[in-house]
Design a protein around this motif. Structure first.
Motif, PDB file in Angstrom:
ATOM      1  N   LYS A 207       1.044  -1.223  -0.162  1.00  0.00           N
ATOM      2  CA  LYS A 207       0.000   0.086  -0.050  1.00  0.00           C
ATOM      3  C   LYS A 207       0.996   1.434  -0.085  1.00  0.00           C
ATOM      4  N   GLU A 208       1.837   1.255   0.770  1.00  0.00           N
ATOM      5  CA  GLU A 208       2.940   2.559   0.736  1.00  0.00           C
ATOM      6  C   GLU A 208       3.615   2.728  -0.567  1.00  0.00           C
ATOM      7  N   SER A 209       3.884   1.408  -0.962  1.00  0.00           N
ATOM      8  CA  SER A 209       4.518   1.455  -2.530  1.00  0.00           C
ATOM      9  C   SER A 209       3.572   2.079  -3.769  1.00  0.00           C
ATOM     10  N   ALA A 210       2.195   1.649  -3.506  1.00  0.00           N
ATOM     11  CA  ALA A 210       1.311   2.096  -4.390  1.00  0.00           C
ATOM     12  C   ALA A 210       0.907   3.563  -4.155  1.00  0.00           C
ATOM     13  N   THR A 211       0.914   4.093  -3.132  1.00  0.00           N
ATOM     14  CA  THR A 211       0.610   5.438  -2.693  1.00  0.00           C
ATOM     15  C   THR A 211       1.863   6.420  -2.930  1.00  0.00           C
ATOM     16  N   LYS A 212       2.784   5.813  -3.027  1.00  0.00           N
ATOM     17  CA  LYS A 212       4.027   6.534  -3.329  1.00  0.00           C
ATOM     18  C   LYS A 212       4.149   6.480  -4.905  1.00  0.00           C
TER      19      LYS A 212
END
Length: 302
Positions: free
Chosen positions: A286-291
């Protein structure tokens, strides 16, 4: 009074459900044949000829018994070999199944990738690009190049990491072990229950036989007392054998129960580790997708 009691005990003994070893079908046929041979020998006139004939007929039984024993041993050995061969084939099939499952997963992933490519290849961008000036096309090209370069720096994983896959394999193996050990425990418990029931039946029959023996001795029925003594001895021997077998099964069942508890602890521990790993992995994705979305938005807003 004693005579009537003996007759009642004889009837009661005839109605008992237990079977002595001599009443088993395999031995009953042999003993019946021996009895027939002995009766024919007794009915013949005495003398050397009748005794010789009796010895000849008795000797014919021994080879037959040995042949039957040899056939039984051969049959048992063949069944054991078949069981071992079947176990090897099962292990080979399980290994083959694991390879096929891995190949199926790889093919599924490749199919998904090809479907994504076909989806984009079906889009005709010529009308859209045809309306752009060379300068605008260059800007789109530069933006796309920068976006792809930024995306390559964002760690987006298409599949779980090796640690999670390893935990999944471990849980799968422990799950199979749990099923096998549970089946063994259930089988041991059923066998122990059956043996306890047989022992209980013997304990119920013994007092009646002992009482019948004492009455037979008191009434000078020594033949009946001798038969009852043999039955009591056979039941005692059978009880000792059943008790020994029950003890072995109980020890084995206790070991399996302990082993089952240890496997359950390992299974629960791996499940907790897997849940924790999945949560961390999902959070990371999720953090990677948000970034990644932030990078795209930044490029689009320029």
């Amino acid at each position: 009074m004693i005579q009537r009691r003996l007759e009642d005990l004889e009837k009661e003994r005839g109605s008992l459900n237990f079977q002595l070893p001599s009443r088993q079908p395999a031995l009953s046929g042999l003993l019946g044949h021996l009895g027939a041979v002995l009766r024919r020998g007794a009915q013949r006139a005495g003398g050397d000829d009748s005794q010789a004939q009796l010895r000849v007929e008795a000797k014919t039984v021994e080879p037959t018994t040995q042949d039957n024993l040899r056939v039984s041993v051969t049959r048992r050995d063949w069944l054991l070999q078949e069981k071992q061969q079947l176990q090897k084939e099962i292990e080979a099939l399980q290994a083959r199944m694991s390879v096929l499952e891995a190949k199926e997963q790889q093919l599924r992933q490749e199919i998904d990738e090809q479907e994504q490519l076909l989806l984009w290849q079906g889009c005709d961008l010529s009308p859209l690009l045809g309306g752009l000036t060379p300068r605008e096309l260059q800007e789109v090209h530069d933006t796309l190049r920068d976006t792809l370069a930024s995306a390559s720096r964002v760690p987006l994983r298409a599949e779980p990491p090796e640690a999670i896959r390893s935990l999944q394999e471990g849980i799968k193996s422990l799950n199979l072990s749990l099923k096998e050990i549970t089946a063994k425990v259930c089988m041991s418990e059923r066998l122990c229950s059956t043996l306890r029931k047989k022992l209980n039946d013997i304990e119920i029959q013994m007092p009646a036989l002992l009482e019948a023996k004492m009455l037979a001795i008191a009434g000078n029925h020594f033949c009946t007392a001798k038969e009852l003594t043999e039955e009591i001895r056979s039941l005692t021997s059978e009880r000792e054998g059943l008790e020994g077998l029950l003890h072995k099964l109980s020890v084995l069942s206790s070991r399996n129960v302990k082993k089952l508890g240890n496997v359950e602890e390992d299974y629960n521990r791996l499940r907790r580790e897997l849940d924790h790993g999945r949560t961390a992995y999902e959070t990371s994705v999720k953090e990677s997708a948000t970034k990644y979305m932030e990078v795209l938005e930044d490029k689009l807003c320029r």
